[in-house]
Write a protein that holds these residues in place. Structure first.
Motif, mmCIF file in Angstrom:
data_model
loop_
_atom_site.group_PDB
_atom_site.id
_atom_site.type_symbol
_atom_site.label_atom_id
_atom_site.label_comp_id
_atom_site.label_asym_id
_atom_site.label_seq_id
_atom_site.Cartn_x
_atom_site.Cartn_y
_atom_site.Cartn_z
ATOM 1 N N VAL A 32 0.855 -1.307 -0.024
ATOM 2 C CA VAL A 32 0.069 -0.137 0.112
ATOM 3 C C VAL A 32 0.872 1.294 -0.063
ATOM 4 O O VAL A 32 0.732 2.132 -0.751
ATOM 5 C CB VAL A 32 -0.977 -0.014 1.179
ATOM 6 N N ARG A 33 1.945 1.264 0.996
ATOM 7 C CA ARG A 33 2.875 2.503 0.882
ATOM 8 C C ARG A 33 3.446 2.747 -0.527
ATOM 9 O O ARG A 33 3.601 3.915 -0.605
ATOM 10 C CB ARG A 33 3.892 2.231 1.920
ATOM 11 N N ASP A 34 4.083 1.569 -0.952
ATOM 12 C CA ASP A 34 4.700 1.823 -2.073
ATOM 13 C C ASP A 34 3.819 2.172 -3.428
ATOM 14 O O ASP A 34 4.215 2.981 -4.312
ATOM 15 C CB ASP A 34 5.498 0.431 -2.652
ATOM 16 N N GLY A 35 2.503 1.659 -3.426
ATOM 17 C CA GLY A 35 1.498 2.001 -4.370
ATOM 18 C C GLY A 35 1.155 3.532 -4.463
ATOM 19 O O GLY A 35 1.168 4.026 -5.412
ATOM 20 N N VAL A 36 0.747 3.776 -3.290
ATOM 21 C CA VAL A 36 0.402 5.423 -3.304
ATOM 22 C C VAL A 36 1.679 6.282 -3.509
ATOM 23 O O VAL A 36 1.532 7.284 -4.040
ATOM 24 C CB VAL A 36 0.231 5.704 -1.568
ATOM 25 N N ARG A 37 2.993 5.852 -3.010
ATOM 26 C CA ARG A 37 4.148 6.624 -3.424
ATOM 27 C C ARG A 37 4.198 6.686 -5.012
ATOM 28 O O ARG A 37 4.627 7.627 -5.725
ATOM 29 C CB ARG A 37 5.173 6.036 -2.902
ATOM 30 N N GLU A 38 4.004 5.564 -5.705
ATOM 31 C CA GLU A 38 4.292 5.507 -6.944
ATOM 32 C C GLU A 38 3.261 6.210 -8.041
ATOM 33 O O GLU A 38 3.442 6.856 -8.971
ATOM 34 C CB GLU A 38 4.211 3.874 -7.433
ATOM 35 N N VAL A 39 1.911 6.284 -7.356
ATOM 36 C CA VAL A 39 0.863 6.947 -8.121
ATOM 37 C C VAL A 39 1.063 8.455 -7.804
ATOM 38 O O VAL A 39 0.760 9.367 -8.791
ATOM 39 C CB VAL A 39 -0.553 6.331 -7.805
ATOM 40 N N PHE A 40 1.302 8.784 -6.453
ATOM 41 C CA PHE A 40 0.979 10.308 -6.314
ATOM 42 C C PHE A 40 2.383 11.136 -5.681
ATOM 43 O O PHE A 40 2.397 12.086 -5.392
ATOM 44 C CB PHE A 40 0.008 10.351 -5.264
ATOM 45 N N GLY A 41 3.335 10.224 -5.497
ATOM 46 C CA GLY A 41 4.692 10.752 -4.953
ATOM 47 C C GLY A 41 4.846 11.097 -3.475
ATOM 48 O O GLY A 41 5.483 11.949 -3.065
ATOM 49 N N VAL A 42 3.800 10.630 -2.713
ATOM 50 C CA VAL A 42 3.696 10.883 -1.273
ATOM 51 C C VAL A 42 3.699 9.520 -0.625
ATOM 52 O O VAL A 42 3.138 8.710 -1.092
ATOM 53 C CB VAL A 42 2.111 11.404 -1.180
ATOM 54 N N THR A 43 4.606 9.657 0.247
ATOM 55 C CA THR A 43 5.079 8.385 1.078
ATOM 56 C C THR A 43 4.327 8.559 2.524
ATOM 57 O O THR A 43 4.416 9.335 3.139
ATOM 58 C CB THR A 43 6.457 8.358 1.558
ATOM 59 N N LEU A 44 3.482 7.399 2.517
ATOM 60 C CA LEU A 44 2.395 7.371 3.839
ATOM 61 C C LEU A 44 3.442 6.711 4.994
ATOM 62 O O LEU A 44 4.216 5.904 4.714
ATOM 63 C CB LEU A 44 1.258 6.540 3.521
ATOM 64 N N VAL A 45 3.300 7.521 6.219
ATOM 65 C CA VAL A 45 4.123 6.836 7.319
ATOM 66 C C VAL A 45 3.189 6.031 8.136
ATOM 67 O O VAL A 45 1.925 6.579 8.634
ATOM 68 C CB VAL A 45 4.586 8.030 8.016
ATOM 69 N N PRO A 46 3.421 4.768 8.754
ATOM 70 C CA PRO A 46 2.678 4.038 9.455
ATOM 71 C C PRO A 46 2.626 4.765 10.860
ATOM 72 O O PRO A 46 3.398 5.540 11.500
ATOM 73 C CB PRO A 46 3.469 2.912 9.689
ATOM 74 N N GLU A 47 1.118 4.640 11.438
ATOM 75 C CA GLU A 47 1.179 5.101 12.912
ATOM 76 C C GLU A 47 1.489 4.346 14.016
ATOM 77 O O GLU A 47 1.955 4.907 15.161
ATOM 78 C CB GLU A 47 -0.519 5.345 12.992
ATOM 79 N N PRO A 48 1.607 2.895 13.835
ATOM 80 C CA PRO A 48 1.797 2.140 15.002
ATOM 81 C C PRO A 48 3.296 2.056 15.448
ATOM 82 O O PRO A 48 4.032 2.403 14.523
ATOM 83 C CB PRO A 48 1.309 0.778 14.395
ATOM 84 N N VAL A 49 3.392 1.703 16.549
ATOM 85 C CA VAL A 49 4.823 1.507 16.788
ATOM 86 C C VAL A 49 5.313 -0.051 16.270
ATOM 87 O O VAL A 49 4.669 -0.859 16.685
ATOM 88 C CB VAL A 49 5.090 1.525 18.432
ATOM 89 N N TRP A 50 6.673 -0.204 15.713
ATOM 90 C CA TRP A 50 7.019 -1.525 15.237
ATOM 91 C C TRP A 50 8.058 -2.158 16.259
ATOM 92 O O TRP A 50 8.979 -1.273 16.572
ATOM 93 C CB TRP A 50 7.524 -1.136 14.157
ATOM 94 N N ILE A 51 7.730 -3.260 16.499
ATOM 95 C CA ILE A 51 8.701 -3.863 17.597
ATOM 96 C C ILE A 51 9.505 -5.282 16.907
ATOM 97 O O ILE A 51 8.468 -6.084 16.585
ATOM 98 C CB ILE A 51 7.994 -4.459 18.863
ATOM 99 N N GLY A 52 10.665 -5.018 16.519
ATOM 100 C CA GLY A 52 11.289 -6.460 16.088
ATOM 101 C C GLY A 52 11.110 -6.404 14.525
ATOM 102 O O GLY A 52 11.815 -7.543 13.955
ATOM 103 N N VAL A 53 10.516 -5.610 13.917
ATOM 104 C CA VAL A 53 10.352 -5.407 12.475
ATOM 105 C C VAL A 53 10.096 -4.041 12.221
ATOM 106 O O VAL A 53 9.837 -3.216 12.718
ATOM 107 C CB VAL A 53 8.999 -6.444 12.366
ATOM 108 N N SER A 54 10.186 -4.033 10.508
ATOM 109 C CA SER A 54 10.183 -2.724 10.028
ATOM 110 C C SER A 54 9.301 -2.876 8.695
ATOM 111 O O SER A 54 9.460 -3.774 8.206
ATOM 112 C CB SER A 54 11.625 -2.013 10.114
ATOM 113 N N ILE A 55 8.817 -1.770 8.593
ATOM 114 C CA ILE A 55 8.167 -1.654 7.005
ATOM 115 C C ILE A 55 9.246 -1.231 5.750
ATOM 116 O O ILE A 55 8.953 -1.844 4.778
ATOM 117 C CB ILE A 55 7.167 -0.443 6.939
ATOM 118 N N ASP A 56 10.475 -0.978 6.240
ATOM 119 C CA ASP A 56 11.558 -0.798 5.279
ATOM 120 C C ASP A 56 12.397 -2.060 5.059
ATOM 121 O O ASP A 56 12.523 -2.763 5.643
ATOM 122 C CB ASP A 56 12.425 0.602 5.800
#
Length: 372
Positions: free
Chosen positions: A348-372
């Motif tokens: 979802v993040r990459d799709g929005v960035r590809e279409v609109f050039g806007v990078t969405l930032v996740p709201e939750p706290v990530w523990i032991g894992v990353s979206i990147d």
């Protein structure tokens, strides 16, 4: 998995503390609203603020990795065994002063119970935050908000354990740098919120309604009886799967998964032009864009939908899907793993960035894992 930092001696000392119980049965799937995540080394259940402070201070003194958890509504936790101890906040005291509008809640209090008690007492200011899952202690950490209201509007002070010094004190809200979904406690480990103090209005009326959908539902932007506003907010949230119901997998989520992006006005213009070119004037003219500190705020859900991600994406049978009621929630359909959630979040993040050039930032706290 072994960890010399959590010795038998430390476990014994923890079990001897007042209002503390050790629980080795719980996993993060039990402790989070996403029902995802692996097994911590142990869970230390704390029934009072003093117990929380003693446990965290003891673990910090011995460099034992820990995570403070209450409602678990804003966590994305890795699969498998995790080398950390959960400090579970169960200090759920609640004091409501009808005459002054002062509300003091323990950090482990269920947030919607706090809202319900305030509304029942005829106090106004947090009715728009009805139905938000999680605990009272989490609300200042990310300045929880919904339907045009934020905890910053009513927060007076927080009782804070300062982890570097081990001291407990009441800290004014003005020192937390509260902003959109942000405080200087977020993504840091410098302090643990033990309690919150709010100041609410005593006339039985809500704050002026600032959110279009809610104002339309109520019939205007004026102040309304708090109970009526709470009922309307709960109805709106239920329609979006944003009120936790255990048998409804559309609510097995972390709420709004991405924050609404704040962009330069030129970027907002470019997004609107792209929508106009592909979807026509009517859709482009309805694009949500609002003034915000640092630029203009866009709707993450609106961008997700216009980037081609429909409700329920990627479809029946997928272990993690966008909610069938609201595209801003990523939901566990009952048998997912965290790795499944991460894959969809990236898509979802990459799709929005590809279409609109806007990078969405996740709201939750990530523990032991990353979206990147």
């Amino acid at each position: 998995m072994s960890d010399s930092s959590l010795t038998h001696d430390i476990q014994s000392r923890l079990s001897e503390l007042a209002d503390v119980t050790l629980d080795d049965r719980l996993t993060f799937a039990d402790l989070t609203t996403l029902h995802l995540g692996g097994r911590p080394r142990t869970v230390v259940r704390c029934a009072t603020a003093s117990a929380v402070a003693e446990v965290v201070t003891l673990l910090d003194a011995h460099s034992v990795p820990l995570l403070v958890v209450a409602g678990g509504s804003n966590l994305v936790v890795a699969d498998g065994d995790l080398d950390l101890v959960v400090v579970l906040l169960e200090n759920d005291s609640l004091d409501v002063d009808v005459a002054t509008g002062r509300v003091v809640a323990g950090a482990g209090a269920v947030w919607d119970d706090v809202v319900a008690a305030a509304v029942s007492a005829g106090l106004g200011g947090i009715e728009c935050l009805s139905g938000i899952p999680g605990s009272a202690g989490a609300t200042p950490v990310q300045n929880v908000g919904a339907y045009g209201a934020e905890i910053a509007d009513v927060l007076v002070q927080v009782q804070l354990l300062d982890r570097p010094t081990g001291t407990v004190s009441w800290v004014p809200a003005s020192s937390l740098d509260l902003a959109y979904r942000y405080s200087n406690l977020k993504f840091t480990s410098r302090g643990v919120v033990l309690a919150v103090e709010l100041h609410l209005s005593t006339d039985g009326l809500s704050a002026p309604l600032r959110f279009g959908e809610l104002a339309r539902r109520m019939g205007g932007t004026a102040r309304w009886p708090v109970a009526a506003v709470r009922d309307a907010v709960l109805e709106l949230r239920r329609g979006k799967g944003m009120v936790v119901v255990e048998e409804d997998h559309d609510t097995w989520s972390a709420g709004s998964f991405f924050t609404n992006p704040v962009v330069d006005p030129a970027v907002a213009d470019a997004v609107q032009a792209a929508v106009r070119a592909t979807r026509g004037d009517d859709d482009a003219d309805r694009m949500p864009r609002f003034p915000a500190d640092g630029g203009e705020k866009l709707s993450a859900a609106w961008l997700i939908e216009r980037a081609g991600f429909a409700k329920g994406h990627p479809g029946d049978g997928a272990p993690v899907r966008l909610s069938t009621k609201h595209t801003l929630a990523l939901t566990n359909r009952g048998a997912a793993k965290t790795s499944d959630l991460v894959a969809l979040a990236r898509e979802v993040r990459d799709g929005v960035r590809e279409v609109f050039g806007v990078t969405l930032v996740p709201e939750p706290v990530w523990i032991g894992v990353s979206i990147d």
